[in-house]
Design a protein around this motif. Structure first.
Motif, short mmCIF file in Angstrom:
data_model
loop_
_atom_site.label_atom_id
_atom_site.label_comp_id
_atom_site.label_asym_id
_atom_site.label_seq_id
_atom_site.Cartn_x
_atom_site.Cartn_y
_atom_site.Cartn_z
N MET A 1 0.88 -1.41 0.11
CA MET A 1 0.01 0.00 0.65
C MET A 1 1.12 1.32 -0.42
SD MET A 1 -2.82 1.07 0.03
CE MET A 1 -4.18 -0.01 0.80
N PHE A 2 0.53 2.34 -0.99
CA PHE A 2 1.95 3.31 -1.15
C PHE A 2 0.92 4.29 0.08
CE2 PHE A 2 1.54 2.20 -5.53
CZ PHE A 2 2.34 2.16 -5.47
N ARG A 3 1.91 4.75 0.58
CA ARG A 3 1.89 5.42 1.72
C ARG A 3 1.05 6.99 1.96
NH1 ARG A 3 3.95 3.68 6.43
NH2 ARG A 3 5.70 2.04 5.96
N GLY A 4 1.22 7.23 0.09
CA GLY A 4 0.64 8.77 -0.04
C GLY A 4 -0.67 9.09 -0.23
N ALA A 262 -2.98 9.46 -9.71
CA ALA A 262 -1.73 8.93 -9.89
C ALA A 262 -1.36 7.86 -8.84
CB ALA A 262 -0.80 10.25 -10.23
N TYR A 263 -1.84 8.19 -7.72
CA TYR A 263 -1.05 6.82 -7.20
C TYR A 263 -2.10 5.05 -7.91
CZ TYR A 263 1.77 8.30 -3.59
OH TYR A 263 2.93 9.20 -2.72
N ASP A 264 -3.12 5.60 -7.88
CA ASP A 264 -4.45 4.85 -8.64
C ASP A 264 -3.67 4.27 -9.73
OD1 ASP A 264 -7.10 2.71 -8.31
OD2 ASP A 264 -7.28 4.26 -10.08
N ARG A 265 -3.36 4.83 -10.90
CA ARG A 265 -3.17 4.24 -12.11
C ARG A 265 -1.10 3.55 -11.91
NH1 ARG A 265 -4.51 10.10 -13.41
NH2 ARG A 265 -2.48 10.43 -13.93
N SER A 266 -0.75 3.81 -10.19
CA SER A 266 0.42 2.63 -10.68
C SER A 266 0.27 1.74 -9.86
CB SER A 266 0.89 3.42 -9.25
OG SER A 266 1.69 5.45 -9.58
N ALA A 270 0.50 -1.65 -11.30
CA ALA A 270 1.45 -3.07 -10.04
C ALA A 270 0.80 -4.39 -11.41
CB ALA A 270 1.58 -2.78 -8.98
N VAL A 271 -1.06 -3.73 -10.38
CA VAL A 271 -1.02 -5.50 -10.32
C VAL A 271 -1.87 -5.99 -11.89
CG1 VAL A 271 -3.90 -6.06 -10.34
CG2 VAL A 271 -2.68 -4.84 -8.34
N ASN A 272 -1.66 -5.28 -13.17
CA ASN A 272 -1.43 -5.96 -14.45
C ASN A 272 -0.77 -6.43 -14.97
OD1 ASN A 272 -4.57 -5.67 -13.89
ND2 ASN A 272 -4.72 -3.47 -14.67
N GLU A 273 0.59 -5.69 -15.03
CA GLU A 273 1.86 -5.75 -15.36
C GLU A 273 2.58 -6.55 -14.49
OE1 GLU A 273 2.41 -2.37 -17.87
OE2 GLU A 273 0.30 -1.44 -18.41
N ILE A 274 3.26 -5.43 -13.39
CA ILE A 274 4.34 -6.57 -12.63
C ILE A 274 4.35 -7.77 -12.39
CG2 ILE A 274 5.94 -5.88 -11.45
CD1 ILE A 274 5.19 -2.90 -11.57
N GLY A 275 3.14 -7.97 -11.85
CA GLY A 275 2.48 -9.13 -11.37
C GLY A 275 2.18 -10.19 -12.65
N ARG A 276 2.07 -10.24 -13.77
CA ARG A 276 2.16 -10.77 -14.94
C ARG A 276 3.18 -11.67 -14.86
NH1 ARG A 276 1.07 -7.88 -20.02
NH2 ARG A 276 -1.45 -6.97 -18.38
N VAL A 277 2.83 -13.40 -15.21
CA VAL A 277 3.85 -14.36 -15.01
C VAL A 277 3.62 -14.59 -16.36
CG1 VAL A 277 4.63 -16.45 -14.48
CG2 VAL A 277 2.99 -14.96 -13.08
N ASN A 278 4.93 -14.30 -17.50
CA ASN A 278 5.16 -14.97 -19.02
C ASN A 278 4.90 -16.54 -18.49
OD1 ASN A 278 5.74 -12.32 -19.69
ND2 ASN A 278 7.20 -11.85 -19.10
N GLY A 279 3.80 -16.60 -20.25
CA GLY A 279 4.20 -18.23 -20.83
C GLY A 279 5.14 -18.51 -21.13
#
Length: 279
Positions: A1-4, A262-266, A270-279
């Protein structure tokens, strides 16, 4: 969670409450005797951030304290601490009504400790027998001939007694003496508040004392005031300044809102791209 999230959230809440206060000031710009409110915004205590078991720390000298690596202070947001009425004299306007009375400030002592100037008020008695205070001199006579305010509260004299008149054919001297048929019937009571900021706002231009009844002003040396019949003291709201302050509060709210977005987009990335596992 972002402290901001917490920081911008608290900023939005503080600016929303400030906007509501300013809107109330503007809405009462034409209310007799109304005292504009001011806000005090403060920051929450800062947190001192440290990293545990770090080999490298983002400080110039890399000083460690009790095994902790100091990172720096983090602000935890702001809040609107309180609202305080401004007790300066409002503008005086003529009404021509016999029962309208303006209480004019004269020489008022200044508290040497706080630097706050004292204030004078009309004395009123509500239905419960409690004493209240106001600068709104828009009075009238009830069916029994008692001098009352628009809410039906009794206007008191210097002895704390209700003022009863035969009719509305009377005059009031600069000293507050009510003259009817050539004789003084009563003298308008005026209370002095050494620290008016400590009074509790009741709404409808009324104030109450939390430390017992205020003293009668004529018994205090150095307190000066006068009366003007057929006039009313208006609000001390500066409408132009209040509008400017409201726009500033709105812009501050809007800036916090954009940061929140901006925090919401970040987080979305993080959920849709960074956490994605490449098959």
């Amino acid at each position: 969670m972002f402290r901001g999230f917490y920081t911008v959230g608290s900023g939005m809440i503080a600016q929303q409450r400030r906007t509501e206060m300013l809107a109330n000031n503007i809405a009462n710009a034409n209310t007799p005797g109304f005292k504009a409110e001011q806000s005090s915004i403060r920051s929450f205590p800062e947190m001192f951030m440290s990293s545990l078991n770090a080999k490298r720390i983002p400080t110039e000298k890399g000083i460690q304290l009790n095994g902790l690596s100091p990172v720096g202070a983090l602000s935890t947001g702001v809040y609107m601490q309180e609202t305080m009425p401004l007790f300066t004299q409002g503008s005086i306007r003529e009404t021509g009504m016999t029962t309208d009375v303006a209480l004019l400030d004269g020489s008022l002592p200044i508290d040497p400790e706080t630097g706050e100037q004292g204030a004078v008020f009309f004395r009123l008695e509500n239905g419960n027998g409690n004493e209240l205070y106001t600068k709104n001199g828009n009075f009238t006579l009830d069916a029994a001939g008692y001098l009352t305010n628009p809410m039906g509260y009794y206007v008191l004299d210097t002895n704390g007694q209700r003022i009863q008149l035969q009719n509305d054919d009377f005059s009031i001297t600069d000293a507050g003496d009510i003259m009817q048929e050539g004789a003084a019937v009563a003298t308008l009571g005026v209370s002095f508040a050494e620290q008016p900021g400590a009074l509790q706002k009741q709404g409808n231009g009324l104030f109450a004392s939390t430390a017992g009844n205020l003293p009668e002003a004529q018994n205090i040396a150095g307190v000066g005031y006068s009366f003007q019949q057929g006039y009313l003291e208006g609000s001390n709201v500066d409408a132009a300044k209040s509008m400017t302050d409201m726009l500033a509060a709105y812009r501050a709210f809007e800036a916090n809102q954009k940061i929140l977005q901006a925090y919401d987009r970040s987080m979305e990335k993080a959920v849709n791209e960074i956490g994605r596992v490449n098959g």
